[in-house]
Design an enzyme around this catalytic site. Structure first.
Site, PDB file in Angstrom:
ATOM      1  N   GLY A 112      30.205  68.010  75.237  1.00 31.44           N
ATOM      2  CA  GLY A 112      31.450  67.520  74.654  1.00 31.44           C
ATOM      3  C   GLY A 112      32.309  66.778  75.664  1.00 31.44           C
ATOM      4  N   ASP A 138      32.697  70.988  67.334  1.00 33.76           N
ATOM      5  CA  ASP A 138      34.081  70.692  66.924  1.00 33.76           C
ATOM      6  C   ASP A 138      34.276  69.301  66.294  1.00 33.76           C
ATOM      7  OD1 ASP A 138      34.583  73.139  67.954  1.00 33.76           O
ATOM      8  OD2 ASP A 138      35.839  72.476  69.613  1.00 33.76           O
ATOM      9  N   ARG A 173      41.383  89.033  45.599  1.00 35.80           N
ATOM     10  CA  ARG A 173      42.067  89.054  46.893  1.00 35.80           C
ATOM     11  C   ARG A 173      42.236  87.655  47.477  1.00 35.80           C
ATOM     12  NH1 ARG A 173      38.774  94.026  49.639  1.00 35.80           N
ATOM     13  NH2 ARG A 173      40.247  95.668  49.115  1.00 35.80           N
ATOM     14  N   ARG A 264      43.097  89.573  53.250  1.00 31.38           N
ATOM     15  CA  ARG A 264      42.155  89.983  54.303  1.00 31.38           C
ATOM     16  C   ARG A 264      41.919  88.800  55.249  1.00 31.38           C
ATOM     17  NH1 ARG A 264      43.135  94.449  52.624  1.00 31.38           N
ATOM     18  NH2 ARG A 264      41.644  95.968  51.794  1.00 31.38           N
TER      19      ARG A 264
END
Ligand code: F6P
Length: 361
Positions: A112, A138, A173, A264
């Site tokens: 990178g 990324d 959820r 969560r």
């Protein structure tokens, strides 16, 4: 050229091994010995090299069995490192000495931003013939549409989010899922679109903690009001507020409004960086490997091979999807991608802004 080196540096990414295999095979086919450098620039400074090609009794070259097998595996068979010694002038001078000692005429660096910066320094300071291959999950490297590992990482994230969505719907959820991406929110953005998640939170959006909490609360409020059973928010690692803190602050804020609310948090972390490379990462790795070897053999240096399936003014290679760009330009565009001044980053933010209202439906 009779002997070249290849190294992997920085965060590993799926597809690095496929590129190493391609380079070794192309070297062998062209009668060129290919040596792998162990553990990135540290290994270059210490002269830790191992041959990836091997001579047959008839004098022809082939590749080592381990190299052949590793092509389909994640990680990097050469090992990787972030070398502090190589950031020093003395470290780079020592690396050049080791290259001369082994008789290496060129170096391919897979990695990178930091790795490509190192390759550029070697070319400028010591005239080393270098060629870069973008490798980072990324997708934060300039001049290329993708880098090795991005596709596999996205597949891993999508699979993990599918699992999370199953259990989220079962319990009605909200989930906050954190994915890697220190300086660049591309993985969060792209996976949110693929998952039809409710939102993507990225560092580039520049939101304060307060705004983030308000946003997450708003998304949850609207989602449940619409009868949704799953709320999925994908957060990039680069967003400074941790998942657990964001969950706690949002639950505190909404306690009276939704007393039974359960949010969560799942941090996918390094799970996203491992795994066997996807078809796409293997194919791109092979073709970038070819571009890099051809570039070096043709005498080019201080460049990176980029994956650009559309014509965009680079230096043409025999592969119409692969173009070479000077490393200086790559590094400049990488800086702009990260500091937000790049048109690519701006476009991504605009697109995500437009998509937000649709994704949350
Ligand atoms: O390779 C890039 C990256 O995966 C970033 O997304 C992440 O912030 C970093 O590497 C993690 O690095 P390390 O493996 O040193 O924890």
């Amino acid at each position: 050229m009779k002997k070249i080196l290849v190294l992997t540096s920085g965060g590993d990414s799926p597809g690095m091994n496929a590129a190493i295999r391609a380079i070794a095979k192309l070297g062998a086919a062209g009668g060129m010995q290919v040596f792998g450098v162990q553990e990135g620039y540290d290994g270059l400074i210490d002269g830790r090299f191992r041959e990836l090609t091997k001579a047959l009794p008839d004098g022809h070259l082939t590749v080592d069995n381990e190299v052949e097998a590793a092509g389909g595996q994640g990680g990097t068979l050469l090992g990787s490192a972030r070398s502090s010694r190589f950031r020093e002038v003395a470290g780079r001078a020592e690396a050049k000495k080791q290259m001369d000692k082994v008789g290496a005429e060129g170096l391919i660096v897979i990695g990178g931003n930091g790795s490509l910066t190192g390759a550029h320094a070697l070319a400028v300071e010591h005239g080393v013939k270098v060629m870069g291959i973008p490798g980072s999950i990324d997708n934060d490297i300039g001049c290329t549409a993708t880098s090795l590992g991005v596709d596999t990482a996205l597949n891993t994230i999508v699979q993990a989010c599918d699992h999370i969505s199953d259990t989220a719907r079962a319990h009605r959820r909200a989930f906050l899922v954190e994915v890697m991406g220190r300086d660049c929110g591309y993985l969060a953005m792209a996976s949110a679109v693929a998952m039809a998640a409710d939102a993507a939170l990225m560092r580039e959006q520049g939101k304060s903690e307060e705004q983030l909490v308000q946003d997450v609360a708003g998304i949850i409020r609207n989602g449940f009001a619409r009868g949704k059973r799953r709320i999925l928010i994908i957060k990039a690692e680069g967003v400074q507020v941790s998942c657990t803190k964001l969950v706690r602050l949002t639950e505190d804020l909404m306690r009276l409004e939704l007393p039974n609310l359960e949010i969560r948090a799942t941090v996918l972390g390094h799970v996203v960086r491992g795994g066997n490379p996807s078809y796409s990462d293997r194919a791109v790795a092979g073709r970038l490997g070819l571009g890099a070897v051809q570039g070096l053999v043709s005498g080019a240096t201080d460049e990176m091979v980029a994956w650009l399936p559309v014509v965009s003014g680079g230096i043409a290679t025999p592969d119409s999807s692969v173009q070479r760009f000077p490393l200086e330009r790559v590094l400049e565009e990488t800086r702009a991608l990260i500091d937000g001044t790049s048109p690519v980053t701006k476009r991504r933010l605009v697109l995500m802004g437009k998509a937000a209202g649709v994704l949350s439906l």
